[in-house]
Each structure stands twice: as C-alpha cells, then as structure tokens.
Design a protein around this motif. Sequence first.
Motif, PDB file in Angstrom:
ATOM      1  N   LEU A 182     -42.688  15.304   8.143  1.00 48.84           N
ATOM      2  CA  LEU A 182     -42.455  13.920   7.462  1.00 48.84           C
ATOM      3  C   LEU A 182     -44.069  13.803   6.868  1.00 48.84           C
ATOM      4  CD1 LEU A 182     -40.624  11.695   9.823  1.00 48.84           C
ATOM      5  CD2 LEU A 182     -39.708  13.110   7.752  1.00 48.84           C
ATOM      6  N   THR A 183     -43.973  13.469   5.498  1.00 50.92           N
ATOM      7  CA  THR A 183     -45.370  13.040   4.784  1.00 50.92           C
ATOM      8  C   THR A 183     -45.562  11.707   5.241  1.00 50.92           C
ATOM      9  OG1 THR A 183     -43.939  12.494   2.841  1.00 50.92           O
ATOM     10  CG2 THR A 183     -44.836  14.716   3.156  1.00 50.92           C
ATOM     11  N   GLY A 184     -44.539  10.750   5.558  1.00 50.79           N
ATOM     12  CA  GLY A 184     -44.778   9.505   6.093  1.00 50.79           C
ATOM     13  C   GLY A 184     -44.318   8.474   4.946  1.00 50.79           C
ATOM     14  N   SER A 185     -44.401   8.746   3.569  1.00 55.39           N
ATOM     15  CA  SER A 185     -43.837   7.874   2.854  1.00 55.39           C
ATOM     16  C   SER A 185     -43.342   8.361   1.322  1.00 55.39           C
ATOM     17  CB  SER A 185     -44.893   6.641   2.261  1.00 55.39           C
ATOM     18  OG  SER A 185     -46.073   7.514   1.480  1.00 55.39           O
ATOM     19  N   GLU A 186     -42.700   7.715   0.665  1.00 58.02           N
ATOM     20  CA  GLU A 186     -42.156   8.187  -0.730  1.00 58.02           C
ATOM     21  C   GLU A 186     -43.156   8.677  -1.511  1.00 58.02           C
ATOM     22  OE1 GLU A 186     -38.818   6.839  -3.894  1.00 58.02           O
ATOM     23  OE2 GLU A 186     -40.765   5.584  -3.784  1.00 58.02           O
ATOM     24  N   GLU A 187     -44.155   7.756  -1.430  1.00 53.80           N
ATOM     25  CA  GLU A 187     -45.748   7.972  -2.296  1.00 53.80           C
ATOM     26  C   GLU A 187     -46.340   9.464  -1.958  1.00 53.80           C
ATOM     27  OE1 GLU A 187     -48.333   4.784  -2.164  1.00 53.80           O
ATOM     28  OE2 GLU A 187     -47.006   3.565  -3.402  1.00 53.80           O
ATOM     29  N   LYS A 188     -46.390   9.688  -0.485  1.00 55.33           N
ATOM     30  CA  LYS A 188     -46.917  10.804  -0.088  1.00 55.33           C
ATOM     31  C   LYS A 188     -46.134  11.909  -0.368  1.00 55.33           C
ATOM     32  CE  LYS A 188     -49.791   8.619   3.604  1.00 55.33           C
ATOM     33  NZ  LYS A 188     -49.865   8.285   5.007  1.00 55.33           N
ATOM     34  N   LEU A 189     -44.946  11.968  -0.436  1.00 58.42           N
ATOM     35  CA  LEU A 189     -44.019  13.166  -0.570  1.00 58.42           C
ATOM     36  C   LEU A 189     -44.033  13.477  -2.369  1.00 58.42           C
ATOM     37  CD1 LEU A 189     -41.634  15.097   0.112  1.00 58.42           C
ATOM     38  CD2 LEU A 189     -39.979  13.127  -0.288  1.00 58.42           C
ATOM     39  N   ILE A 190     -44.228  12.439  -3.234  1.00 58.67           N
ATOM     40  CA  ILE A 190     -44.422  12.460  -4.471  1.00 58.67           C
ATOM     41  C   ILE A 190     -45.515  13.254  -4.857  1.00 58.67           C
ATOM     42  CG2 ILE A 190     -44.837  11.589  -6.550  1.00 58.67           C
ATOM     43  CD1 ILE A 190     -42.729   9.259  -5.941  1.00 58.67           C
ATOM     44  N   GLU A 191     -46.789  12.739  -3.985  1.00 57.25           N
ATOM     45  CA  GLU A 191     -48.119  13.470  -4.212  1.00 57.25           C
ATOM     46  C   GLU A 191     -48.039  14.825  -3.694  1.00 57.25           C
ATOM     47  OE1 GLU A 191     -51.561  13.688  -5.767  1.00 57.25           O
ATOM     48  OE2 GLU A 191     -50.286  12.165  -6.027  1.00 57.25           O
ATOM     49  N   ALA A 192     -47.330  15.167  -2.627  1.00 57.27           N
ATOM     50  CA  ALA A 192     -47.349  16.626  -2.240  1.00 57.27           C
ATOM     51  C   ALA A 192     -46.799  17.548  -3.198  1.00 57.27           C
ATOM     52  CB  ALA A 192     -46.512  16.650  -0.907  1.00 57.27           C
ATOM     53  N   PHE A 193     -45.433  17.139  -3.986  1.00 44.83           N
ATOM     54  CA  PHE A 193     -45.024  17.784  -4.880  1.00 44.83           C
ATOM     55  C   PHE A 193     -45.837  17.819  -6.059  1.00 44.83           C
ATOM     56  CE2 PHE A 193     -40.568  17.040  -2.897  1.00 44.83           C
ATOM     57  CZ  PHE A 193     -40.328  18.312  -2.729  1.00 44.83           C
ATOM     58  N   ARG A 194     -46.230  16.771  -6.551  1.00 43.63           N
ATOM     59  CA  ARG A 194     -47.278  16.922  -7.686  1.00 43.63           C
ATOM     60  C   ARG A 194     -48.488  17.690  -7.670  1.00 43.63           C
ATOM     61  NH1 ARG A 194     -48.601  11.718  -8.087  1.00 43.63           N
ATOM     62  NH2 ARG A 194     -47.342  11.197  -9.922  1.00 43.63           N
ATOM     63  N   GLU A 195     -49.226  17.762  -6.357  1.00 43.08           N
ATOM     64  CA  GLU A 195     -50.255  18.857  -6.018  1.00 43.08           C
ATOM     65  C   GLU A 195     -49.757  20.199  -5.950  1.00 43.08           C
ATOM     66  OE1 GLU A 195     -52.629  17.665  -2.731  1.00 43.08           O
ATOM     67  OE2 GLU A 195     -53.231  15.664  -3.600  1.00 43.08           O
ATOM     68  N   ALA A 196     -48.733  20.402  -5.376  1.00 41.78           N
ATOM     69  CA  ALA A 196     -48.138  21.942  -5.318  1.00 41.78           C
ATOM     70  C   ALA A 196     -47.944  22.263  -6.627  1.00 41.78           C
ATOM     71  CB  ALA A 196     -46.793  21.602  -4.448  1.00 41.78           C
ATOM     72  N   GLU A 197     -47.188  21.677  -7.730  1.00 44.26           N
ATOM     73  CA  GLU A 197     -47.001  21.898  -9.174  1.00 44.26           C
ATOM     74  C   GLU A 197     -48.243  22.308  -9.642  1.00 44.26           C
ATOM     75  OE1 GLU A 197     -44.946  23.230 -12.433  1.00 44.26           O
ATOM     76  OE2 GLU A 197     -44.454  23.397 -10.174  1.00 44.26           O
ATOM     77  N   ARG A 198     -49.190  21.135  -9.594  1.00 41.67           N
ATOM     78  CA  ARG A 198     -50.555  21.407 -10.186  1.00 41.67           C
ATOM     79  C   ARG A 198     -51.311  22.575  -9.942  1.00 41.67           C
ATOM     80  NH1 ARG A 198     -53.155  16.817  -8.356  1.00 41.67           N
ATOM     81  NH2 ARG A 198     -52.317  15.347  -9.901  1.00 41.67           N
ATOM     82  N   ASN A 199     -51.428  22.863  -8.390  1.00 39.80           N
ATOM     83  CA  ASN A 199     -52.128  23.911  -8.010  1.00 39.80           C
ATOM     84  C   ASN A 199     -51.468  25.310  -8.043  1.00 39.80           C
ATOM     85  OD1 ASN A 199     -54.510  22.265  -7.709  1.00 39.80           O
ATOM     86  ND2 ASN A 199     -53.760  21.183  -6.163  1.00 39.80           N
ATOM     87  N   ARG A 200     -50.075  25.332  -8.198  1.00 36.64           N
ATOM     88  CA  ARG A 200     -49.418  26.650  -8.012  1.00 36.64           C
ATOM     89  C   ARG A 200     -49.397  26.773  -6.446  1.00 36.64           C
ATOM     90  NH1 ARG A 200     -47.593  28.158 -12.820  1.00 36.64           N
ATOM     91  NH2 ARG A 200     -47.110  30.173 -12.111  1.00 36.64           N
ATOM     92  N   ARG A 201     -49.097  25.695  -5.806  1.00 32.38           N
ATOM     93  CA  ARG A 201     -48.565  26.150  -4.266  1.00 32.38           C
ATOM     94  C   ARG A 201     -47.347  25.802  -4.055  1.00 32.38           C
ATOM     95  NH1 ARG A 201     -53.525  22.820  -3.390  1.00 32.38           N
ATOM     96  NH2 ARG A 201     -52.050  21.288  -2.351  1.00 32.38           N
ATOM     97  N   PRO A 202     -46.656  26.655  -3.108  1.00 28.82           N
ATOM     98  CA  PRO A 202     -45.300  26.586  -2.708  1.00 28.82           C
ATOM     99  C   PRO A 202     -45.017  25.089  -1.957  1.00 28.82           C
ATOM    100  CG  PRO A 202     -46.337  28.501  -1.900  1.00 28.82           C
ATOM    101  CD  PRO A 202     -47.259  27.811  -2.240  1.00 28.82           C
ATOM    102  N   ALA A 203     -44.047  24.460  -2.509  1.00 31.73           N
ATOM    103  CA  ALA A 203     -43.668  23.260  -1.668  1.00 31.73           C
ATOM    104  C   ALA A 203     -42.138  23.319  -1.957  1.00 31.73           C
ATOM    105  CB  ALA A 203     -44.391  21.906  -2.357  1.00 31.73           C
ATOM    106  N   ILE A 204     -41.331  22.871  -0.668  1.00 32.97           N
ATOM    107  CA  ILE A 204     -39.935  22.654  -0.606  1.00 32.97           C
ATOM    108  C   ILE A 204     -39.764  21.276   0.311  1.00 32.97           C
ATOM    109  CG2 ILE A 204     -39.994  24.238   1.406  1.00 32.97           C
ATOM    110  CD1 ILE A 204     -37.030  24.924   0.647  1.00 32.97           C
ATOM    111  N   GLY A 205     -38.798  20.501  -0.135  1.00 33.59           N
ATOM    112  CA  GLY A 205     -38.588  19.436   0.545  1.00 33.59           C
ATOM    113  C   GLY A 205     -37.245  18.479   0.145  1.00 33.59           C
ATOM    114  N   TYR A 206     -37.058  17.648   0.803  1.00 34.23           N
ATOM    115  CA  TYR A 206     -35.998  16.417   0.448  1.00 34.23           C
ATOM    116  C   TYR A 206     -36.592  15.576  -0.628  1.00 34.23           C
ATOM    117  CZ  TYR A 206     -33.741  12.197   1.831  1.00 34.23           C
ATOM    118  OH  TYR A 206     -32.912  11.006   1.698  1.00 34.23           O
ATOM    119  N   PHE A 207     -35.692  15.311  -1.513  1.00 34.90           N
ATOM    120  CA  PHE A 207     -36.002  14.499  -2.506  1.00 34.90           C
ATOM    121  C   PHE A 207     -34.474  14.092  -3.052  1.00 34.90           C
ATOM    122  CE2 PHE A 207     -38.184  12.944  -6.462  1.00 34.90           C
ATOM    123  CZ  PHE A 207     -39.333  12.623  -5.750  1.00 34.90           C
ATOM    124  N   TYR A 208     -34.523  13.161  -4.240  1.00 36.02           N
ATOM    125  CA  TYR A 208     -33.318  12.622  -4.823  1.00 36.02           C
ATOM    126  C   TYR A 208     -33.497  11.949  -6.070  1.00 36.02           C
ATOM    127  CZ  TYR A 208     -36.837   9.207  -2.528  1.00 36.02           C
ATOM    128  OH  TYR A 208     -37.798   8.680  -2.169  1.00 36.02           O
TER     129      TYR A 208
END
Length: 323
Positions: A193-219
């Motif tokens: 768990l990232t802990g919040s919606e904001e942190k989940l969004i930031e994890a996906f944003r950084e993964a796309e920006r830095n071309r790092r893998p990320a998979i997760g729950y979203f909606y």
Amino acid sequence: MRTSGWIRAAAVAGSAVLALAGCAADIQPRVPAPGPAEKTACDTLTIAVNPWIGYEANVAVVSYLAKNRLNCTVVEKDLTAEESWKQLAAGEVDAILENWGHDDLKKRYIDEDRVAVEHGMTGNKGVIGWYVTPWLVERYPGITSWKNLNDYAYLFRTPTSGSKGVLLGGDPSFVTNDLALIRNLKLNYIRTLTGSEEKLIEAFREAERNRRPAIGYFYAPQWFLAEVNLVHIKLPPYTPGCDADPAKVACDYQPYDLDKIANREFAESGNPAAELIKNFQWTNDDQNEVARYLTVDKLSRDEAAKKWLDANPEVWRAWLPPD
C-alpha cells in the motif's frame, strides 16, 4: 297552502341534513398519501467526504450550490466509505455523494434497518482494476493479460520483495479484491500500500517519467488518466456473483453505475438540499475537470466549483429545486 307546503319542505330538508350529518359522523378523515414533507429551510447540511479526489469534486460543486443557492450551512466530514455509512445511519451525516457498490451495507442499512435510501445516480461510470504504465505496454505488449503476469513478475521486484513482483495499492480504506486475486490466480506477487490516492498517483507518474516498471490498483473516473494513460490489465471477466465470496474472488472488478445514498429522514424531510443532491448528475469528464482544478491548479473547493459552474449553467440549473 303555501305556508303548510313550505313547512313540509323545510321539514324534509331538515331531515335530509340530519341524515347526512349522521352519515358524515361515520366517515373517517382521509389520510394523505405518503410522500416527502413540505419544503423547509435548508438549515445545516452534513456531507461525508471520502478519500479520493473524484468524490471531493462532487463535494465541491454540491457544497457550493447548497451554500450559495439554498443558504445552507454545510458541514463536511472526512470519513472512510464504511464510516460514512455508519454515521449516515446514526443521523450524523445526511448524504454520501459517491457510492461504489457496497451491496452488504445497502442490505443492512436500506433493506433491513431502513435508515438509509438510494438517492439517485451520479451519472459517473466506475471502473476498478489493475493498471500498468504505457511505456511498459509498448515494450512488453503481452503484459496486459493476467495469464502472462508471472512471466513479468521480475520487472516489479524490489529489494524487500524477494522473487515476487510488487502490486501497488492506495489508501488502506479502499475495499479491494487484490489479495484474493493474487492468491486465487496463483500470481507471484505481493501487494504494497502506498498509503493514499496521492501517493499512488505519484508512484505511477514517476514510473512513467523515469521508465520504471509499475503495476497497481487504479480506477476511473480519475483525472490522472488524462495525464498518464494507464493501461487496464485484462483479468478473468467479471460475471454477476463471481465476487460473492471475498475469499474466492478470481475475476475482474465489477463495473459500477455510481449512486448517492441519503439518510432516510433527511431524504423525506422536504429539505431543498435533499432535492439538490438527488438531482445532482454529471459525467466522468465533468468530475475529472473539477478534480484537475483541485489537484493540478491547486484551487480551493469553492474556487474549483465556481469555475466549473460558471462554464456549465445548463447542467447545474436542472439540479436546483423549483422556487
């Protein structure tokens, strides 16, 4: 003859009146048909605020109209979804502005305890699932099928996950099937768990920006999907009842037509705010626009609501109760 005829006519008329009076005494007063009470002043409106930005967008516009058009005093209470239902049932919250399913809570509080009511649709279509960043799909097209996820688990490993991939989650209060899906589909993953919606969004944003893998729950609806077009992974298709037993879930999430829930007494009170909330209905794009004002533009709720309301009078005027 005229006099005696008049006396006889008067006697007959008097007898008829007495007879009718006797019949009337046996007739019970007519009971009015059940329905909403007569309209009252708004006074105080208490709204639950659940921890995701789309819900906050709903609150922004409904609260603004209630304050500025209906002269309500609005109280906004930060609560999880389950806490919102409990406080609504206790009469401490008047309305939940975005409900995602919760058939168990509907059965308890609407069908059995009869302290809550369904209070109209929001117009939003809710889609929950697992998502990956777009660059990953370009590099590994097969990653969008759950059947291939174990082949790509190595991409999502972290120093603390061992041989397992990490599936990202959001706020701890979100009701998810993620752990059951990992177990029942025999996937080589763990959830973090990232802990919040904001942190989940930031994890996906950084993964796309830095071309790092990320998979997760979203909606969806979610304004962030216009910034980073996350790709929905195809899990086994949802069918009615496939998620009836939380421990045995092995299918995708149910799609939702999102609705509103109201305290029964509030809904039937004649309060104009109850009518406003029942009539409130907009699209995913509408909600995402206000959410973006709140998150990207950093506007206050009132500022975001006013900006959207000023641009869309043909939508919101239909929500207001008639004068």
